[in-house]
Design a protein around this motif. Sequence first.
Motif, short mmCIF file in Angstrom:
data_model
loop_
_atom_site.label_atom_id
_atom_site.label_comp_id
_atom_site.label_asym_id
_atom_site.label_seq_id
_atom_site.Cartn_x
_atom_site.Cartn_y
_atom_site.Cartn_z
N ASP A 28 0.83 -1.22 0.00
CA ASP A 28 0.00 0.00 0.00
C ASP A 28 0.85 1.26 0.00
O ASP A 28 0.55 2.23 -0.72
N GLU A 29 1.91 1.25 0.80
CA GLU A 29 2.78 2.42 0.85
C GLU A 29 3.51 2.64 -0.47
O GLU A 29 3.65 3.77 -0.95
N MET A 30 3.97 1.55 -1.10
CA MET A 30 4.69 1.68 -2.36
C MET A 30 3.77 2.15 -3.46
O MET A 30 4.17 2.95 -4.33
N ILE A 31 2.52 1.68 -3.46
CA ILE A 31 1.54 2.15 -4.44
C ILE A 31 1.34 3.65 -4.30
O ILE A 31 1.31 4.40 -5.29
N GLU A 32 1.22 4.13 -3.06
CA GLU A 32 1.06 5.56 -2.83
C GLU A 32 2.28 6.34 -3.29
O GLU A 32 2.16 7.39 -3.93
N MET A 33 3.48 5.85 -2.98
CA MET A 33 4.69 6.55 -3.38
C MET A 33 4.79 6.63 -4.91
O MET A 33 5.14 7.68 -5.47
N ILE B 24 -1.14 7.19 8.39
CA ILE B 24 -0.80 8.61 8.49
C ILE B 24 -2.03 9.50 8.61
O ILE B 24 -1.98 10.57 9.22
N GLY B 25 -3.14 9.05 8.04
CA GLY B 25 -4.35 9.88 8.08
C GLY B 25 -5.06 9.87 9.41
O GLY B 25 -5.96 10.69 9.64
N SER B 26 -4.68 8.98 10.33
CA SER B 26 -5.40 8.87 11.60
C SER B 26 -4.59 9.38 12.79
O SER B 26 -4.91 9.09 13.93
N GLN C 238 -5.70 7.31 4.31
CA GLN C 238 -5.07 6.58 5.42
C GLN C 238 -3.59 6.32 5.20
O GLN C 238 -2.87 5.97 6.13
N THR C 239 -3.10 6.51 3.97
CA THR C 239 -1.71 6.18 3.68
C THR C 239 -0.87 7.39 3.26
O THR C 239 0.35 7.28 3.16
N SER C 240 -1.50 8.54 3.00
CA SER C 240 -0.72 9.70 2.56
C SER C 240 -1.43 11.01 2.82
O SER C 240 -2.66 11.04 2.97
#
Length: 385
Positions: A197-202, A333-335, A360-362
Amino acid sequence: MIVVQKFGGTSLKGSERLREVAKWVVKNKNEGNRMIVIVSAPGGMTDSLINEAKEVNTNPKGRELDMLLSVGEQISAALLAMGIKELGEKAVSFNASQLQLKTDGEHNNAKILNISPEKILENLNNDYIVIVTGFQGVDNEGNITTLGRGGSDTSAVAIGAAVNANKVEIYTDVDGVYTSDPRIIKNAKKIKNISFDEMIEMADKGSKVLHCRSVELASKYEIPIHLRSAFTWEEGTWIKKEKTMENSVVRGISNINNLANLKVNFKNMDELVERLEENHINVKSLQQLENSKFSILIEKEEALRFYKVLKKDGYSLEINDNLGMISVIGLGIGSNNIPIKLTKILNLNDISIDSITSNQTSVSYVISQNKLNNANAIFHRELFE
């Protein structure tokens, strides 16, 4: 163990690099692995072919462009097979048509529909190293298609999923994923582990080391990706299914340059969506401001094109074409209070915020293009140093 290794264009440019890659693949096979290698075109070849096409056609696209671009990967595959044979190992190369790697018919940006793994597995069982052209497929009518940006990475993960590979290793000219772009931030740190999930966001927010499509596919089939350098062969960054890794919530910072914001009056959302679709506009973010006014964030080049179309059609609109986006990525990160903290940091440093989006991830901030590197340095110092 079945291992899929993908090599990018810079890793395969020239006979010396090809020999080094061949030695590495053979070394991995001799360690007891069954090897599948996915190759890109030699570095610079795809751009060169596109430039040649533009010399005879001002806007090359569609079927014939795919026919042209597909030759680069075939050159890499055949040459690497020859290099491996020179080292005394059995190797065989295949293109997408030979393997019936099926895609839809959308030329220049096709999606993979199905891969039949039988031929690959048969050759693995006969002790061959199997080399496959990346970036390409074949549609139901037998036409060659290409997969668009990040296509070879996507090919590698899709083939890995088809053969139930234990891992996919993606080799490039960088040695992993960093907390920020090391060309901008000298103190950027290599990340050992990062979640899908983090890599997809990055990737979605500007990091160019991997494309979203390949990571999304790896996440779907839970195939670990190891991103590493083909020049040092050192351990890189693992992208895999994890809920919590390391102590910090924040994983990294990504930038997108050259964005523009269009503020336009439309009758309603349906009219806006229709105009976006007919002009093939890829939207980064969209907000309804008040009544019938909308704010659209898109790449600068697309924005200028869209602006001219809408102006000609009589729409009332404004444009700010000097924007960039900085995003901070991390699970959860969003919470927590990180978005509030980052907003205060920008305000204290007199960096005006055009807009903020978060999940929630960025959390992402659209700011002036010329403030982007400064904001990156400030965030990195606050979060990682």
